[in-house]
Design an enzyme around this catalytic site. Structure first.
Site: not given
Length: 544
Positions: A297, A302, A309, A322, A397, A399, A401
């Protein structure tokens, strides 16, 4: 790191170029009392601290050192209440021609199951002491080698060297002033010597350079490490080891041609364009009979998107990490580029030998940012992945995946046999397993055993989690094939079930959720987690 930055000049911040610390690791067979240097470090178990009838050291090595220094070593251990427990230490300052300091470091019980971790902690403790006392050289030994086979000694040397290398390393690229490390050389005493041990130390050095790269990538702030800069780092790795690695970087238009709607949906709000990274390792000789893929990933930041968030514990200020999965993948690529497993017998993890056959490894990262703008993905939007499956985005959020979906389809299209993906995917996994253990999800018992075995050799903690298929019911959409989140309960399992929809059934696949161990809150720095495990796993697959 690359300085040709797009939007990454925000704040006028650029990383300073710092030459990597080079420590010489060698093994010597000499009498301990003859060793001279700044610090002689002795690993001591609780068993080694058993007293004799005179309430003195019973252990022969400790007794010998204590006798050499007039009983002062025992006095210091007594004053410091040193009993050999893990994390304890006692330091004796000396004058004369021998070592300047003799230091005892606790190994705890150091059973077979915990040995790698205990030896690595010993290395980290030595690294800390070296910094404190500004030592230039150190000698490392154990109070007892009883019961240690040559294979176990190799494991000990590797773990200690890893602890020292990573323990002395500090990421000072963004500090205006910093102390330079002083350690230049480390000598292993009593562990044996010869080509096998030298080979093990070289292997350890190669893996550590990969881990350090991974740490630096994760530590780099999002105003420095954009998707474009991450792609440049990947290209740099490929060009440095061009005899075994090649690089392909896909831009937005090329990703559109491949119909990567899920990945591009996440990237749509950012001013920094996405970069799809594909490195490929092929051995310098031999035909390819097995294909592996490592998929990471790569969210360089993010924000959460429109589901931004917010609130205590959201950790938005840490969302530079992230892309920890991509850092693990690229760190492994660098290490393997140096190790260059080839058409010879390969010594890996547990020091066994096997005949080599050809294999290739694909390193894949769908790099982008998850930001907010008028062009961004909204809650309720439907995106179409490159395998044709449609996804109703009920939470922007979730995202990671979405990016991994297209990356996994791409990996399967390379004709790979096995895929391991890594992601800082869910807070739910941190709740389940805490900050030090990564969750493993896979339908394949065989692949689970391979990766967990590699992690045990590497001294990293993984725990296999269930893939409860009945939970998939909560991921169904009324207007698309699926939604991208299914609620708080079993969140990490639902995320893994989502990823499974984008993996060919003929391909063995394993997902690692590393949201916890990617970052060390106490030290406020990246850990380089999973790189050692990935290298061990790849090498185990390169042998028959």
């Amino acid at each position: 790191m690359a300085h040709a930055l797009a939007k990454a000049t925000l704040g006028l911040t650029l990383p300073a170029h710092i030459d990597p610390l080079k420590i010489s690791f060698v093994a010597k067979e000499i009498d301990l009392v003859e060793w001279k240097g700044d610090m002689l470090a002795v690993g001591v178990t609780e068993k080694d601290m058993v007293k004799d009838v005179n309430s003195k050291f019973q252990n022969s090595i400790l007794k010998k050192l204590d006798s050499q220094h007039g009983g002062l070593l025992f006095e210091v251990s007594k004053e410091e209440d040193f009993t050999g427990k893990a994390g304890q230490s006692a330091v004796l300052r000396l004058s004369g021609v021998g070592p300047k300091r003799v230091s005892l470091f606790g190994l705890g019980k150091c059973t077979t199951g915990s040995a790698t971790s205990a030896y690595r902690c010993l290395g980290e403790s030595v690294a800390s002491a070296v910094k404190t006392y500004q030592a230039n050289n150190a000698g490392i030994t154990l109070a007892s080698f009883e019961g240690l086979t040559s294979e176990m000694k190799l494991t000990a040397v590797s773990a200690i060297a890893t602890g020292i290398s990573l323990g002395t390393y500090e990421d000072n690229r963004f500090k205006s002033e910093s102390k330079k490390p002083t350690l230049k050389s480390v000598e292993f005493l009593g562990f044996g010597a010869g080509p096998e041990l030298e080979k093990k130390l070289k292997y350890t050095e190669d893996v550590c350079t990969g881990v350090i790269l991974g740490k630096e990538l994760v530590n780099s702030p999002a105003n420095v490490l954009t998707p474009g800069v991450l792609a440049q780092e990947a290209e740099k790795i490929a060009s440095t080891y061009s005899n075994v690695l090649t690089a392909k970087i896909l831009d937005t238009e090329q990703c559109k041609e491949l119909k990567m709607g899920s990945y591009l949906g996440v990237a749509a709000a950012s001013a920094n364009p996405p970069k799809f990274i594909h490195l490929c390792y092929k051995p310098p000789s031999g035909s390819v009979k097995k294909k592996l893929a490592l998929v990471g990933k790569g969210l360089t930041f993010d924000s959460g998107g429109y589901n931004i968030k917010t609130g205590p514990g959201c950790s938005i200020e840490l969302m530079k990490f992230d892309m920890g999965g991509s850092a693990a993948v690229l760190g492994a690529a660098k290490a393997l580029g140096q190790i260059k497993p080839a058409g010879v017998e390969v010594t890996f993890g547990h020091a066994s030998k096997s005949k080599h056959f050809g294999f290739s490894v694909h390193f894949i990262v769908a790099a982008c940012e998850n930001m907010i703008s008028g062009t961004g993905m909204r809650p309720g939007d439907i995106v179409t992945a490159s395998n044709g499956k449609t996804i109703e985005v009920n939470n922007t959020d979730a995202e990671g995946r979405l990016t991994l979906a297209d990356a996994l389809v791409y990996a399967c299209n390379q004709g790979v046999d096995k895929i391991v993906d890594l992601a800082t995917l869910t807070g739910a996994c941190v709740v389940a397993l805490g900050p030090s253990i990564a969750g493993v999800f896979t339908p394949s018992d065989e692949l689970a055993k391979e990766v967990v075995a590699a992690s045990e050799v590497a001294g990293e903690k993984l725990w296999r989690m269930p893939m409860e298929e009945s939970y998939w019911e909560s991921m169904k959409s009324g207007v698309a094939d699926m939604v991208n989140t299914g609620g708080r309960q079993g969140g990490s399992i639902l995320a893994a079930l989502f990823l499974k929809q984008f993996v060919d059934e003929k391909v063995q696949w394993l997902h690692i959720d590393m949201a916890g161990p990617v970052w060390n809150d106490k030290k406020k720095t990246a850990t380089g987690f999973a790189i050692s495990t990935l290298v061990e796993w790849v090498l185990s697959n390169s042998s028959s």
